[in-house]
Structure formats: C-alpha cells, structure tokens
Design an enzyme around this catalytic site. Structure first.
Site, mmCIF file in Angstrom:
data_model
loop_
_atom_site.group_PDB
_atom_site.id
_atom_site.type_symbol
_atom_site.label_atom_id
_atom_site.label_comp_id
_atom_site.label_asym_id
_atom_site.label_seq_id
_atom_site.Cartn_x
_atom_site.Cartn_y
_atom_site.Cartn_z
ATOM 1 C CE LYS A 12 -14.090 -28.050 18.853
ATOM 2 N NZ LYS A 12 -14.870 -28.020 20.274
ATOM 3 C CE1 TYR A 52 -20.111 -27.151 17.951
ATOM 4 C CE2 TYR A 52 -18.646 -25.265 17.615
ATOM 5 C CZ TYR A 52 -18.670 -26.625 18.047
ATOM 6 O OH TYR A 52 -17.429 -27.215 18.316
ATOM 7 C CG ASN A 115 -12.913 -29.153 23.140
ATOM 8 O OD1 ASN A 115 -12.785 -28.749 21.945
ATOM 9 N ND2 ASN A 115 -14.270 -29.427 23.718
ATOM 10 C CG HIS A 118 -17.157 -31.036 16.104
ATOM 11 N ND1 HIS A 118 -18.120 -30.666 16.918
ATOM 12 C CD2 HIS A 118 -17.654 -31.926 15.135
ATOM 13 C CE1 HIS A 118 -19.288 -31.139 16.386
ATOM 14 N NE2 HIS A 118 -18.974 -32.002 15.197
ATOM 15 C CD GLU A 129 -21.651 -32.176 13.267
ATOM 16 O OE1 GLU A 129 -22.361 -31.678 14.108
ATOM 17 O OE2 GLU A 129 -20.576 -32.933 13.250
HETATM 18 N N1 UDP Z 1 -18.156 -25.817 24.963
HETATM 19 C C1 UDP Z 1 -17.836 -24.930 25.922
HETATM 20 N N2 UDP Z 1 -18.449 -24.515 27.216
HETATM 21 C C2 UDP Z 1 -19.173 -25.622 27.747
HETATM 22 C C3 UDP Z 1 -19.597 -26.859 27.025
HETATM 23 C C4 UDP Z 1 -19.035 -26.579 25.570
HETATM 24 O O1 UDP Z 1 -17.399 -23.992 25.396
HETATM 25 O O2 UDP Z 1 -19.451 -25.634 28.869
HETATM 26 C C5 UDP Z 1 -17.628 -25.949 23.826
HETATM 27 C C6 UDP Z 1 -16.625 -26.938 23.573
HETATM 28 O O3 UDP Z 1 -15.865 -26.317 22.577
HETATM 29 C C7 UDP Z 1 -17.586 -27.932 23.100
HETATM 30 C C8 UDP Z 1 -18.501 -27.413 21.940
HETATM 31 O O4 UDP Z 1 -18.961 -26.242 22.921
HETATM 32 O O5 UDP Z 1 -16.431 -29.055 22.127
HETATM 33 C C9 UDP Z 1 -19.813 -28.313 21.899
HETATM 34 O O6 UDP Z 1 -20.151 -28.629 23.185
HETATM 35 P P1 UDP Z 1 -20.819 -30.128 23.167
HETATM 36 O O7 UDP Z 1 -21.642 -30.448 24.617
HETATM 37 O O8 UDP Z 1 -21.416 -30.595 21.904
HETATM 38 O O9 UDP Z 1 -19.333 -31.211 23.279
HETATM 39 P P2 UDP Z 1 -18.633 -32.115 22.275
HETATM 40 O O10 UDP Z 1 -19.566 -32.861 21.498
HETATM 41 O O11 UDP Z 1 -17.807 -31.078 21.433
HETATM 42 O O12 UDP Z 1 -17.811 -32.878 23.245
HETATM 43 MG MG MG Z 2 -21.441 -31.978 20.326
#
Ligand code: UDP
Ligand code: MG
Length: 136
Positions: A12, A52, A115, A118, A129
């Site tokens: 990212k 997304y 974070n 992805h 994806e």
């Molecule tokens: N995210 C965020 N706030 C939250 C939860 C998720 O900004 O409270 C963002 C974060 O960058 C995350 C992405 O949204 O990686 C997608 O969320 P997901 O729950 O799918 O998490 P991941 O699969 O990336 O662990």
């Molecule tokens: Mg996810």
C-alpha cells in the site's frame, strides 16, 4: 494433498512511500512465495472504489478508497501451497497494534488504515482481485 494457490498482494502507499517494496518482497520470497507478476501503479479513486466495493457500506470506505489511490502501490500475484491463508498469516491482523510479532503489519504498519499490505481473504476473492489488476 497439494493445493497450489495464487493470491493478490498489494504493497500500500504508506509502505511504497517509505521504500519498503524490496524488503516486503523479500519477506514473501523468504517464505517460499513465488512472485508470478508484479507492477507498480497509481490507481484512481474510482478504481479503488471498485476494488474495495465489498466494503462500500462501511464507515471507513471513503477514506480507504482515497488512501489506496493517494500514491503508488505495488500489486503482485503470489503463488504457493495454500497461498491465501499463508499470506494472511504473514501479513498479520488488520490493526498493526494487534498483529503478531514477526508479521509484516506488526513490523511496518502505522495504523489500522495505513497497514502497509493487502491480501485476498478467500479463493473467490483472490480470483476476482487477480483479474482486476492483471486482466490478460
Ligand atoms: N480499514 C480501516 N478501518 C477499519 C477497518 C479497516 O481503515 O476500521 C481499512 C484497512 O486498511 C484494511 C482495509 O480497510 O486493510 C480492508 O479492511 P478488511 O477488514 O478487509 O481488512 P484486511 O482484510 O485488509 O485485513
Ligand atoms: Mg480484507
């Protein structure tokens, strides 16, 4: 039984900006993932919204899409036995504060939104994806 899978990984903007591309790729290689394809791109907000869209009802959706389109990212197809779960394990929890020691997000993640990586979360989403970023 062998279960060779492909998954989509994204480095990212926060990680690309800090020049962590090679360090993160090396973690995948050390963990026996093959990087089948990779490219550095800068997507539009509309593209991020499409990518997304499973999160479109979430309160963080707009910020998330602005963020993913805020700078260059590196998208990769990773291949290994059980790649989807294996990638999720070495990524660590979504919130870097909750991620296990030694995971990419623990090591490099700044916050729950920034974070660093992805990874696809299921076989179905991995296909969608991969096709989204590598159509041919
Ligand atoms: N995210 C965020 N706030 C939250 C939860 C998720 O900004 O409270 C963002 C974060 O960058 C995350 C992405 O949204 O990686 C997608 O969320 P997901 O729950 O799918 O998490 P991941 O699969 O990336 O662990
Ligand atoms: Mg996810």
């Amino acid at each position: 039984m062998s279960n060779l899978e492909q998954t989509l990984s994204i480095i990212k903007p926060d990680a690309v900006e800090r020049n962590l591309e090679n360090e993160i790729k090396n973690i995948f290689l050390e963990n026996k993932f093959k990087i089948i394809k990779d490219k550095k791109i800068h997507i539009t907000k509309a593209e991020a919204e499409e990518f997304y869209k499973v999160h479109q009802t979430k309160p963080f959706y707009n910020d998330l899409c602005s963020y993913l389109s805020s700078g260059p990212i590196v998208v990769m197809i990773l291949e290994k036995e059980d790649a989807i779960l294996g990638n999720r394990k070495i990524m660590g929890a979504t919130d870097p504060k909750k991620a296990d020691e030694g995971t990419i997000r623990k090591k490099f993640g700044i916050s729950i939104d920034k974070n660093s990586v992805h990874g696809s979360d299921s076989i179905e989403n991995a296909k969608i994806e991969i096709n989204f970023f590598f159509k041919d």
